[in-house]
Enzyme design. Structure first.
Site, PDB file in Angstrom:
ATOM      1  N   HIS A   1      -5.590  -3.267  -2.535  1.00  0.00           N
ATOM      2  CA  HIS A   1      -5.206  -2.365  -3.509  1.00  0.00           C
ATOM      3  C   HIS A   1      -5.429  -2.864  -4.936  1.00  0.00           C
ATOM      4  O   HIS A   1      -5.099  -2.245  -5.824  1.00  0.00           O
ATOM      5  CB  HIS A   1      -3.917  -1.510  -3.490  1.00  0.00           C
ATOM      6  CG  HIS A   1      -3.864  -0.757  -2.342  1.00  0.00           C
ATOM      7  ND1 HIS A   1      -4.312   0.364  -1.941  1.00  0.00           N
ATOM      8  CD2 HIS A   1      -3.694  -1.193  -0.890  1.00  0.00           C
ATOM      9  CE1 HIS A   1      -4.198   1.113  -0.744  1.00  0.00           C
ATOM     10  NE2 HIS A   1      -3.800   0.043  -0.179  1.00  0.00           N
TER      11      HIS A   1
ATOM     12  N   SER B   1       0.728  -1.368  -0.030  1.00  0.00           N
ATOM     13  CA  SER B   1       0.026   0.099   0.024  1.00  0.00           C
ATOM     14  C   SER B   1       0.862   1.167  -0.020  1.00  0.00           C
ATOM     15  O   SER B   1       0.433   2.297  -0.375  1.00  0.00           O
ATOM     16  CB  SER B   1      -0.982   0.075   1.150  1.00  0.00           C
ATOM     17  OG  SER B   1      -0.295  -0.170   2.386  1.00  0.00           O
TER      18      SER B   1
ATOM     19  N   LYS C   1     -12.001   0.824  -1.545  1.00  0.00           N
ATOM     20  CA  LYS C   1     -10.735   1.599  -2.293  1.00  0.00           C
ATOM     21  C   LYS C   1     -11.622   1.334  -4.076  1.00  0.00           C
ATOM     22  O   LYS C   1     -12.446   2.192  -4.176  1.00  0.00           O
ATOM     23  CB  LYS C   1      -9.786   0.701  -2.240  1.00  0.00           C
ATOM     24  CG  LYS C   1      -9.105   0.867  -0.866  1.00  0.00           C
ATOM     25  CD  LYS C   1      -7.964   0.257  -0.452  1.00  0.00           C
ATOM     26  CE  LYS C   1      -7.479   1.023   0.997  1.00  0.00           C
ATOM     27  NZ  LYS C   1      -6.711  -0.019   1.792  1.00  0.00           N
TER      28      LYS C   1
HETATM   29  C1  LIG Z   1      -6.798  -0.243   3.136  1.00  0.00           C
HETATM   30  C2  LIG Z   1      -6.230  -1.466   3.592  1.00  0.00           C
HETATM   31  C3  LIG Z   1      -6.763  -2.422   4.465  1.00  0.00           C
HETATM   32  C4  LIG Z   1      -8.040  -1.962   5.203  1.00  0.00           C
HETATM   33  O1  LIG Z   1      -9.026  -2.062   4.566  1.00  0.00           O
HETATM   34  P1  LIG Z   1     -10.154  -0.904   5.396  1.00  0.00           P
HETATM   35  O2  LIG Z   1     -11.581  -1.575   4.648  1.00  0.00           O
HETATM   36  O3  LIG Z   1     -10.012   0.324   4.912  1.00  0.00           O
HETATM   37  O4  LIG Z   1     -10.235  -1.187   6.861  1.00  0.00           O
HETATM   38  C5  LIG Z   1      -6.261  -3.703   4.823  1.00  0.00           C
HETATM   39  N1  LIG Z   1      -5.238  -3.916   4.170  1.00  0.00           N
HETATM   40  C6  LIG Z   1      -4.545  -2.968   3.189  1.00  0.00           C
HETATM   41  C7  LIG Z   1      -3.260  -3.688   2.381  1.00  0.00           C
HETATM   42  C8  LIG Z   1      -5.064  -1.955   2.925  1.00  0.00           C
HETATM   43  O5  LIG Z   1      -4.361  -0.858   1.820  1.00  0.00           O
END
Ligand SMILES: *Cc1c(COP(=O)(O)O)cnc(C)c1O
Length: 385
Positions: free
Chosen positions: A205, A177, A237
């Site tokens: 992602h 990320s 996302k």
């Molecule tokens: C954003 C993210 C999460 C958490 O997801 P949410 O739905 O925002 O709680 C978990 N793992 C990765 C790699 C992320 O980028």
């Protein structure tokens, strides 16, 4: 306690690590209004612009009319509706897996899966750059946590060969990320086969954005459920809304329903939101133009950066960080981009990233234009030189 907290805040300030929230007044889109002024943002994980897609806004309204606004209970009581159920089936079909299980957030999915599946006699092998939620889940499980340097397959092989753990689970981000690069999944899968380990991929992602048809990092590497037994994807996302899912076979999903505490002991997502997400999955499957636009912009951004000698990390995804190093300098650059160029580019600092690797994390979205990127490049050249 109060004195302790004040000292903590002072230390954070002194180290340029104090975090402040930006408060904007508009829809989630590249152009944001803050205190009545217009800014161009390169920070969102809404890679395909679905957070403002008219069909999704309409679905949300429709969902609220049909189901009301709250689910009223957890999934195992009366919170589980036809909307949640249909969404799970559609996610499973989209990901070509037997089952999918909906969680309220990705954080909760990761913590729930790891703590449910592992215990004291097991080992979890995790990349040092994995997301915080995977680290927290691993700690909560009480399994032995074996960390390996980022994508270091030799070290992973060594750790796997020297464990006496009962069950072995290798867990990685599909797309990292804060770096934007991909896990070396072909090598990880091969090692897992050799050492009788399972693999879990957190494709927060990748889901919707990566792979020819948006099915994520596994599609990019052409891997199946036999290779990666546990797939986690988030819905806040590229899917544009909120929530997360875990996809796998029947046995895995049923075991999680029985034992994942972050699934059981929490209120189900509002059904209207599940209803909206059904439309998201449909768009991911039927509107490839958003992904194509994003990929064009990524290629354009990389080409422009190369032309202007701006050093990027080895990333082909929408996450395109520029490593600055010092946290204070990264913060100052981000502040100058905002004050002098009306650009929002977050400075990502420790402990989110390792010490001395503070960075400007640029993320691209299908709603950006090439002119937006040209504008960003000119501003970056000015502040970096
Ligand atoms: C954003 C993210 C999460 C958490 O997801 P949410 O739905 O925002 O709680 C978990 N793992 C990765 C790699 C992320 O980028």
């Amino acid at each position: 306690m109060h004195q302790h907290l004040q000292n903590f805040l002072q230390q954070r300030t002194d180290a340029n690590l104090y975090r402040r929230r930006l408060c904007h007044e508009t829809k989630q889109q590249p152009e944001l209004m803050i205190d009545g002024e217009k800014y161009l943002s390169f920070c969102s994980n809404d890679y395909l612009g679905l957070a403002v897609h008219p069909k999704l806004i309409k679905a949300w309204q429709e969902g609220a009319e049909t189901y009301g606004v709250g689910s009223g209970a957890s999934h195992l009581v009366t919170g589980h509706t036809q909307a949640h159920h249909a969404l799970e089936e559609e996610l499973a079909a989209f990901m070509r897996r037997e089952r999918a299980l909906l969680f309220s957030t990705g954080y909760m999915a990761n913590v729930g899966v790891l703590s449910a599946l592992l215990s004291r006699h097991d080992a979890v092998f995790t990349d040092k750059l994995n997301h915080a939620s995977l680290i927290d889940g691993a700690l909560l499980s009480r399994a032995k946590v074996q960390r390996f340097p980022h994508n270091d397959m030799e070290r992973l092989a060594y750790l796997l060969a020297n464990t006496s753990a009962r069950h072995k689970l290798i867990v990685v981000d599909g797309v990292f990320s804060m770096d934007g690069d991909l896990a070396d999944l072909p090598a990880i899968v091969k090692l897992a086969h050799q050492h009788n380990a399972w693999v879990m991929v957190d494709d927060a992602h990748g889901f919707g954005a990566v792979g020819k048809t948006g099915r994520g990092t596994l599609e990019h590497f052409n891997l199946s459920v036999q290779d990666v037994q546990i797939l986690m994807g988030t819905l806040g996302k590229a899917a544009g809304v909120s929530g997360a899912f875990v996809a796998g076979d029947e046995v895995l999903i049923e075991a999680l329903i029985q034992s994942a505490r972050s699934y059981i002991y929490t209120t189900a997502l509002p059904p209207a939101l599940a209803h909206t997400l059904r439309e998201s999955v449909h768009i991911l499957d039927n509107e490839p133009q958003h992904r194509e636009q994003l990929n064009d912009l990524i290629a354009y951004f990389k080409q422009q950066a190369q032309q202007y000698d701006i050093e990027l990390m080895p990333s082909d995804t929408a996450i395109q960080p520029i490593v600055i190093g010092d946290a204070g300098r990264a913060l100052a650059l981000s502040q100058r981009l905002k004050a002098e160029h009306q650009l929002i580019v977050t400075a990502i600092r420790p402990p989110t990233v390792p010490d001395n690797t503070a960075r400007l994390r640029i993320t691209l979205c299908s709603l950006h234009t090439k002119e937006n990127i040209d504008y960003l490049m000119k501003a970056l050249i000015k502040v970096l030189n």
